[in-house]
Design an enzyme around this catalytic site. Structure first.
Site, mmCIF file in Angstrom:
data_model
loop_
_atom_site.group_PDB
_atom_site.id
_atom_site.type_symbol
_atom_site.label_atom_id
_atom_site.label_comp_id
_atom_site.label_asym_id
_atom_site.label_seq_id
_atom_site.Cartn_x
_atom_site.Cartn_y
_atom_site.Cartn_z
ATOM 1 N N ASP A 19 1.356 -2.820 -9.060
ATOM 2 C CA ASP A 19 1.131 -1.652 -8.215
ATOM 3 C C ASP A 19 1.810 -0.411 -8.787
ATOM 4 O OD1 ASP A 19 3.418 -3.340 -7.342
ATOM 5 O OD2 ASP A 19 3.868 -1.618 -6.062
ATOM 6 N N ASN A 20 2.554 -0.573 -9.890
ATOM 7 C CA ASN A 20 3.200 0.558 -10.542
ATOM 8 C C ASN A 20 2.575 0.885 -11.892
ATOM 9 O OD1 ASN A 20 5.026 0.980 -8.482
ATOM 10 N ND2 ASN A 20 6.614 -0.296 -9.391
ATOM 11 N N GLY A 36 0.872 -1.162 0.000
ATOM 12 C CA GLY A 36 0.000 0.000 0.000
ATOM 13 C C GLY A 36 0.912 1.216 0.000
ATOM 14 N N LYS A 61 6.198 11.201 -2.187
ATOM 15 C CA LYS A 61 7.123 10.082 -2.054
ATOM 16 C C LYS A 61 8.163 10.505 -1.015
ATOM 17 C CE LYS A 61 9.760 6.939 -5.047
ATOM 18 N NZ LYS A 61 10.148 6.687 -6.460
ATOM 19 N N ASP A 82 6.298 6.443 -10.642
ATOM 20 C CA ASP A 82 7.047 5.724 -9.607
ATOM 21 C C ASP A 82 8.372 5.201 -10.139
ATOM 22 O OD1 ASP A 82 7.509 5.018 -7.052
ATOM 23 O OD2 ASP A 82 6.267 3.231 -7.050
ATOM 24 N N ASP A 97 11.264 3.078 6.654
ATOM 25 C CA ASP A 97 11.246 4.345 7.395
ATOM 26 C C ASP A 97 10.347 5.394 6.742
ATOM 27 O OD1 ASP A 97 12.726 5.190 5.187
ATOM 28 O OD2 ASP A 97 14.624 5.339 6.275
ATOM 29 N N GLY A 98 9.764 5.070 5.569
ATOM 30 C CA GLY A 98 8.856 6.006 4.918
ATOM 31 C C GLY A 98 9.539 7.196 4.283
#
Length: 459
Positions: free
Chosen positions: A254-255, A90, A113, A264, A125-126
């Site tokens: 998912d891309n 996700g 992003k 992405d 870590d996002g």
């Protein structure tokens, strides 16, 4: 000069309901240093008037834009990653931040992003490395100039954190990127609904996509209608990748955006020569997403969307539209090819003959791709091209050059390219001396090339 439009907020994603996203908060970054702002894109959605302080409030601190989403939304989706289904993904380091209408009525979305952790971050870590952000800006600028439908890098802000990464020297600098696209609804969004057998929300999503993304009136079979539009858009995307010599690297479900926009960018590369097996990702050991395999990869992804839509549709109308992919790919190939060659539009078969002749000569000679398209713009090859190019010369004769030909100043210089060595040189200047001048010079050069190709736009 970019056309100035009024700011017209429309957070249309809220119409879908909370089964599609999770409200999240952006990370609190220690610094906010503006490194890139796309004023050309901002002007299209009425945000070009923001000063740098206002820009950072919205695109580094993520203060909501007026009348827009009250807080960021992390989107829910699944996906096949290198053909292995993963229900544990996700938006793990990004979110949808705002939506607005362009002057022509198109819905555009600002997504992030590197904006921090979400419920889907798992062990990540996002965050985004500054190098990753720089690479994405360069990729999107180059693709836009070459006529590929792509997300556009809207903002890049350095955030002052030191990140640890296994695939580059660490600690490394951090950034948050904002990108603008029509949508972030993926094939994987539908796969998640199919995984849970959620027919009600899948019907809702199909209707929403038709209305909000395609601005289409529903037909007798809206599911097949929607799927046909996805197949058409992704076939066009596959063709434009091949003409651009671009290798995305990670064409997972998912891309793949249902609007047919590329987005992405991780381990992307532009191929220096026509090498069918050229790969972008060091971890793509089997060459699944190699240069020449990209159309098949995108077709496979469309097939997975068809499988998902079986929750609400019979198979025959989906199969019928999926089987059109190859024909649509052939039809879509001529326009970007002729645009890059500065030729007027011809018939599909003539365009395909030209494509075959070019591919054969490029493969035999391993001539640099960017050099060839630069030299051939206007329809005539220089004398230095040997007999291996005779079939290309014959094929070129079936087309007329565009009126402006090589009149743009761009053609007085050298071809603009975006090969990996150039990317690394640009990053090295930033990394070692905080010298951003090569980065900005490259963007200016890319945009000059785009202007030159636009003056030679096929009619």
């Amino acid at each position: 000069m970019a056309k100035l439009n009024a700011y017209n907020p429309d957070p249309a994603i809220l119409k879908l309901g909370d089964a599609f996203y999770d409200p999240v908060a952006a990370a609190d970054f220690p610094q906010a240093i503006l490194r890139f702002r796309n004023d050309r894109a901002a002007a299209e959605v009425g945000l070009g008037q923001l000063d740098d302080d206002g820009w950072l409030r919205h695109f580094a601190r993520f203060e909501p834009l007026p009348g827009n989403l009250p807080q960021p939304l992390a989107l829910r989706y699944h996906g096949h990653q290198f053909r292995v289904y993963n229900p544990e993904i996700g938006d793990g380091r990004g979110f949808s931040f705002a939506q607005m209408r362009r002057g022509d009525g198109a819905l555009l979305e600002l997504g992030t992003k590197g904006s921090g952790q979400t419920p889907y971050s798992r062990f990540g870590d996002g965050r985004l490395t500054l190098k990753g952000g720089v690479r994405e800006v360069l990729a999107t600028e180059m693709l836009e100039a070459l006529g590929v439908r792509t997300s556009r890098s809207f903002s890049l802000v350095e955030t002052g954190e030191a990140l640890q990464r296994n695939d580059e020297p660490s600690p490394t600098r951090s950034a948050v990127l904002v990108r603008m696209s029509r949508s972030h609804i993926r094939i994987g969004t539908f796969q998640r609904l199919a995984y849970f057998g959620d027919a009600e929300n899948m019907r809702r999503l199909v209707d929403w996509c038709l209305a909000e993304l395609f601005c289409a009136e529903p037909e007798e079979d809206p599911v097949a209608q929607f799927f046909g539009l996805v197949v058409e858009g992704t076939a066009r995307l596959a063709a434009s990748y091949m003409v651009a010599g671009f290798v995305h690297g990670v064409l997972n479900t998912d891309n793949i955006n249902v609007t047919g926009e590329s987005f992405d960018y991780g381990p992307w590369r532009f191929a220096p020569t026509f090498e069918p097996g050229f790969t972008a990702a060091y971890f793509d050991h089997a060459g699944l997403y190699a240069f020449a395999r990209q159309p098949d990869a995108i077709l496979w992804n469309c097939a997975q969307l068809a499988v998902s839509l079986r929750v609400i549709s019979e198979a025959p109308p989906l199969i019928e539209r999926l089987e059109r992919f190859e024909a649509l790919y052939r039809q879509a190939y001529s326009a970007p090819l002729l645009r890059r060659l500065g030729l007027r539009t011809g018939n599909e078969e003539a365009g395909w003959r030209l494509k075959d002749a070019i591919d054969a000569a490029l493969l035999a000679t391993q001539w640099p791709l960017d050099r060839f398209f630069f030299d051939a713009f206007g329809g005539a090859l220089p004398a230095g091209y040997g007999p291996e190019w005779n079939e290309v010369r014959v094929a070129l004769e079936e087309f007329d050059p565009v009126p402006h030909g090589r009149g743009h100043a761009y053609f007085a210089g050298e071809p603009c390219s975006m090969l990996i060595d150039e990317v690394e040189t640009i990053w090295s200047a930033i990394d070692r001396g905080d010298d951003w001048s090569p980065f900005h010079a490259k963007i200016a050069a890319i945009r000059r090339m785009g202007e030159a190709l636009e003056t030679g736009k096929v009619e």
